[in-house]
Design a protein around this motif. Structure first.
Motif, PDB file in Angstrom:
ATOM      1  N   PRO A   1       9.768 -35.792  43.425  1.00  0.00           N
ATOM      2  CA  PRO A   1       8.851 -34.737  43.856  1.00  0.00           C
ATOM      3  C   PRO A   1       7.423 -35.001  43.389  1.00  0.00           C
ATOM      4  O   PRO A   1       7.198 -35.420  42.253  1.00  0.00           O
ATOM      5  N   ALA A   2       6.471 -34.793  44.303  1.00  0.00           N
ATOM      6  CA  ALA A   2       5.050 -34.850  43.958  1.00  0.00           C
ATOM      7  C   ALA A   2       4.528 -33.426  44.051  1.00  0.00           C
ATOM      8  O   ALA A   2       4.479 -32.840  45.138  1.00  0.00           O
ATOM      9  N   LEU A   3       4.160 -32.843  42.918  1.00  0.00           N
ATOM     10  CA  LEU A   3       3.737 -31.446  42.862  1.00  0.00           C
ATOM     11  C   LEU A   3       2.283 -31.343  43.300  1.00  0.00           C
ATOM     12  O   LEU A   3       1.397 -31.909  42.654  1.00  0.00           O
TER      13      LEU A   3
ATOM     14  N   ALA B   1      13.338 -44.226  35.440  1.00  0.00           N
ATOM     15  CA  ALA B   1      12.867 -44.134  36.825  1.00  0.00           C
ATOM     16  C   ALA B   1      11.887 -42.972  36.971  1.00  0.00           C
ATOM     17  O   ALA B   1      11.914 -42.022  36.190  1.00  0.00           O
ATOM     18  N   PRO B   2      11.001 -43.032  37.967  1.00  0.00           N
ATOM     19  CA  PRO B   2      10.081 -41.904  38.178  1.00  0.00           C
ATOM     20  C   PRO B   2      10.841 -40.611  38.446  1.00  0.00           C
ATOM     21  O   PRO B   2      11.790 -40.591  39.240  1.00  0.00           O
ATOM     22  N   ALA B   3      10.415 -39.549  37.781  1.00  0.00           N
ATOM     23  CA  ALA B   3      11.034 -38.232  37.969  1.00  0.00           C
ATOM     24  C   ALA B   3      10.133 -37.296  38.749  1.00  0.00           C
ATOM     25  O   ALA B   3      10.606 -36.395  39.437  1.00  0.00           O
ATOM     26  N   ALA B   4       8.818 -37.482  38.632  1.00  0.00           N
ATOM     27  CA  ALA B   4       7.862 -36.622  39.336  1.00  0.00           C
ATOM     28  C   ALA B   4       6.501 -37.294  39.329  1.00  0.00           C
ATOM     29  O   ALA B   4       6.213 -38.130  38.463  1.00  0.00           O
TER      30      ALA B   4
ATOM     31  N   LEU C   1       5.522 -39.814  36.048  1.00  0.00           N
ATOM     32  CA  LEU C   1       6.258 -39.496  34.825  1.00  0.00           C
ATOM     33  C   LEU C   1       7.742 -39.753  35.039  1.00  0.00           C
ATOM     34  O   LEU C   1       8.305 -39.399  36.079  1.00  0.00           O
ATOM     35  N   SER C   2       8.365 -40.361  34.048  1.00  0.00           N
ATOM     36  CA  SER C   2       9.787 -40.702  34.153  1.00  0.00           C
ATOM     37  C   SER C   2      10.654 -39.551  33.658  1.00  0.00           C
ATOM     38  O   SER C   2      10.182 -38.593  33.034  1.00  0.00           O
TER      39      SER C   2
END
Length: 721
Positions: free
Chosen positions: A286-288, A372-375, A391-392
């Motif tokens: 997700p990209a906020l 891994a990337p989380a957001a 951010l992972s």
């Protein structure tokens, strides 16, 4: 030893006890002081059963049985730590010096700085006097048993929860040898507190995904425990949250590929949490999106992170009057409305969600790797073009563990979070931290609804509030007497907390404001004042696991430019000129861009940003410092200082203030009366109705600068030729 073997077998059968780090216990040897966090009346038995070395001296037998019980079992010799036995510490020191291993539990929980010596004093003094290392042991899970020492704070009690013991490497406690008496006891207790905080961080499982951490929280705290609420007053339990996330996430897999960055444009509500976890459950990132940025900035942000699909809500677009933003995004991405996605959630999606909510093991470990990337979040853009911050999962879980290691949160607390989750403070501290620690949280969609937030705190009898100084001031002014008095803490970040705000909360509501410091790149918290470690005019001490270094800045005579490294530091940036190309921080060190002073006790004071210094006649002047002096002079108003070109001195400082009738002469008189250098006096003071702010409450300095330039142009145009 038969008793030890039987205990071990019984604990493994009943509590599935997992022991990590036994090699550290063997490496510590003897003598050593075993210090474990107190959780239950089973603690001493757990230590006796699983730690090697039978030569153990157990302290405070009141924790689980009398001394004669231990002697009959052949597990421990005992020395009672109690007021009626003042010679106990000497006895312990002699035992350790003779080559024995000693077990001492801190006596309770430290709620204030003055609690440290009573709580941590005994084990710290014994270790120091006997010149023996401390062997930290972290116990997790025993607090859920009926034998818990904290039943009033842990309502989710059950007979056979899983228990884990983590043994950390042995550490020696060192303090300034010149310290004597109470000062030495305080220092030793403080060092041991830090050792145990570091142990809490290291023992926390960060080698998993955020969604796996949610599944673990659901298992620990219970399927039917209400955990999330919002303005619609439709609470979600852990089970319903997992069910909804998995069902929605399966539907979203038909709209995106594994590893794809998917935009999320939603308000603070239960739906945003369900959407975030739904994406993460199936390996999407997700990209906020910050809807306060404006259409152009949002389109640029999507291009930077290569966002092809944006999830939003028709109702949100209508209520927020975001039609222009929706139109701009729709021209460059695929805009998908959750109202439509919900219609596509099929029976199999719901059944899979129900299965996972009841049996979390079905998906645990299959969602994403910890690194891994989380957001993807975006910097505020308060000083330029926003950057994508990747951010992972480990970054988020590390920051949760770091905060939890120094600030006590209990399942009996209640959190109100009005900060938007597109801000890292609102996401990590306001959502993930309480959710993973079992603390019920209520979202509110806008931090600007001062009266509504104050009423919500009163209605829910909330104990924790996350906000910024600007918002805290608004809530206090809007609140009736007593409406905020249920709070244990108000946790503030993103901008400096003014002394007037701190005093207002203390005097009117009896509420402590914990001021912290962070950045999106550090997920975000780097340092924070806590009840046990707080110092005025600082942002507290750095969290466990954080390294820091200061580099000199030309023209700046105090502090230096702060670089930090730690498990919560981002994977890297996405930059507008290099979309979706990860630019990691060099050797893991993040340049904060802040000028910081760190005192001998580790407390950090923010002097200002490197970019926010004005160069006047060869001297560097902090614009943040100018704002701080303005806040002391006019504490009830907002202020923002910027540097503009000056033909004579290179730059000049212009102060914008909401103080009606403010004059430079008044500022000059204030600085002279308080011995402040005249360089800190702005060249021009301009009155404005309101200081432009970002969605986080921070000043929007590009907008402030444009406002100052336009005002000065108008003033110049009105002057006679």
């Amino acid at each position: 030893m038969i008793a030890k073997a039987l205990l071990r077998a019984l604990f493994r059968l009943a509590y599935r006890v997992e022991v990590r780090g036994l090699e550290n216990a063997r490496a510590a040897g003897v003598p050593a002081i075993v210090v474990a966090n107190p959780q239950s009346r089973l603690d001493t038995l757990l230590i006796a059963a699983f730690l090697p070395d039978d030569a153990v001296l157990a302290v405070d037998p009141r924790r689980a049985g009398s001394g004669w019980v231990w002697r009959i079992l052949g597990l421990f010799d005992t020395v009672r730590l109690a007021p009626e036995n003042p010679c106990a510490l000497r006895t312990l020191v002699k035992a350790v010096r003779s080559g024995r291993r000693c077990v001492i539990f801190p006596q309770g929980v430290a709620d204030r700085a003055e609690d440290l010596p009573p709580v941590y004093g005994a084990p710290a003094l014994v270790a120091h006097a006997a010149d023996a290392p401390v062997l930290p042991v972290r116990i997790d899970g025993a607090v859920f048993t009926p034998f818990s020492l904290f039943k009033k704070n842990w309502p989710s009690v059950r007979w056979f929860p899983k228990i884990a013991l983590t043994v950390l490497p042995a550490r020696r406690l060192t303090v300034d040898p010149a310290l004597r008496g109470r000062a030495r006891r305080q220092a030793l207790a403080g060092v041991l507190y830090d050792v145990m905080a570091d142990a809490a961080l290291r023992a926390y499982d960060r080698n998993r995904s955020v969604f796996d951490a949610l599944l673990d929280a659901r298992s620990r705290f219970g399927y039917g425990v209400p955990i999330l609420n919002d303005a619609e007053r439709q609470p979600l339990t852990y089970g319903r949250l997992v069910l909804a996330s998995v069902a929605l996430g399966r539907a979203l897999t038909r709209l995106s590929a594994g590893g794809e960055v998917v935009g999320v444009l939603l308000p603070n509500a239960n739906a945003v949490a369900v959407t975030l976890f739904g994406l993460q459950a199936f390996g999407r990132v997700p990209a906020l999106l910050n809807y306060s940025m404006g259409p152009d900035a949002l389109v640029s942000a999507c291009a930077t992170a290569r966002v092809r699909t944006v999830l939003t809500s028709r109702r949100f677009i209508a209520l927020g009057r975001l039609e222009r933003i929706a139109e701009a995004l729709a021209a460059h991405t695929r805009l998908v409305y959750l109202e439509d996605v919900r219609k596509e959630v099929g029976t199999l999606d719901k059944l899979w969600g129900l299965a996972v909510s009841r049996l979390p093991g079905l998906m645990r470990g299959r969602t994403a790797k910890a690194d891994a990337p989380a957001a993807v979040l975006f910097t505020s853009g308060s000083e330029g073009t926003p950057k994508g911050v990747v951010l992972s999962h480990a970054n988020f879980l590390s920051n949760v563990a770091q905060i939890a290691a120094v600030v006590d949160l209990w399942p009996t607390d209640r959190v109100v979070n009005p900060l938007p989750v597109f801000h890292s403070f609102g996401l990590t501290a306001g959502l993930l931290l309480p959710l993973l620690l079992g603390v019920p949280t209520c979202f509110y969609p806008s931090p600007l609804h001062y009266r509504a937030v104050a009423e919500l705190v009163a209605e829910l009898k909330a104990t924790i509030l996350f906000a910024t100084d600007t918002f805290l001031t608004g809530y206090a002014r809007a609140a009736s007497d007593g409406e905020l008095s249920s709070l244990r803490y108000a946790v503030a970040g993103a901008e400096a907390v003014r002394e007037n705000t701190r005093r207002l909360y203390q005097e009117r509501f009896g509420v402590l404001i914990l001021e912290g410091y962070g950045a999106t790149e550090t997920t975000p918290v780097m340092a924070v004042n806590t009840p046990t470690h707080a110092r005025p005019d600082t942002v507290g001490r750095f969290l466990p696991g954080m390294e820091n270094r200061l580099e000199p800045v030309q023209g700046v005579h105090e502090g230096g430019q702060l670089f930090v490294r730690g498990p919560n530091v981002m994977l890297g940036y996405y930059l507008s000129g290099q979309p979706a190309q990860l630019i990691p921080p060099p050797e893991g060190w993040h340049d904060t861009g802040d000028i910081v002073v760190v005192d001998a006790d580790g407390y950090a004071c923010i002097v200002g940003r490197v970019k926010r210094f004005a160069k006047l006649g060869g001297e560097m002047v902090s614009l943040a410092g100018v704002e701080a002096h303005a806040a002391k002079l006019w504490p009830d108003d907002a202020h923002a200082a910027v540097a503009l070109p000056d033909t004579r001195k290179g730059e000049r400082i212009v102060l914008l203030t909401s103080r009606a009738g403010a004059h430079r002469e008044e500022f000059l008189a204030f600085t002279r009366a308080h011995g402040i250098p005249e360089l800190m006096v702005p060249k021009t003071v301009l009155w404005v109705e309101a200081i432009p702010t970002m969605g986080s409450g921070k000043a929007d300095y590009p907008a402030v600068k444009r406002m100052a330039e336009n005002a000065l142009k108008e003033t110049g145009a009105k002057k006679p030729a």
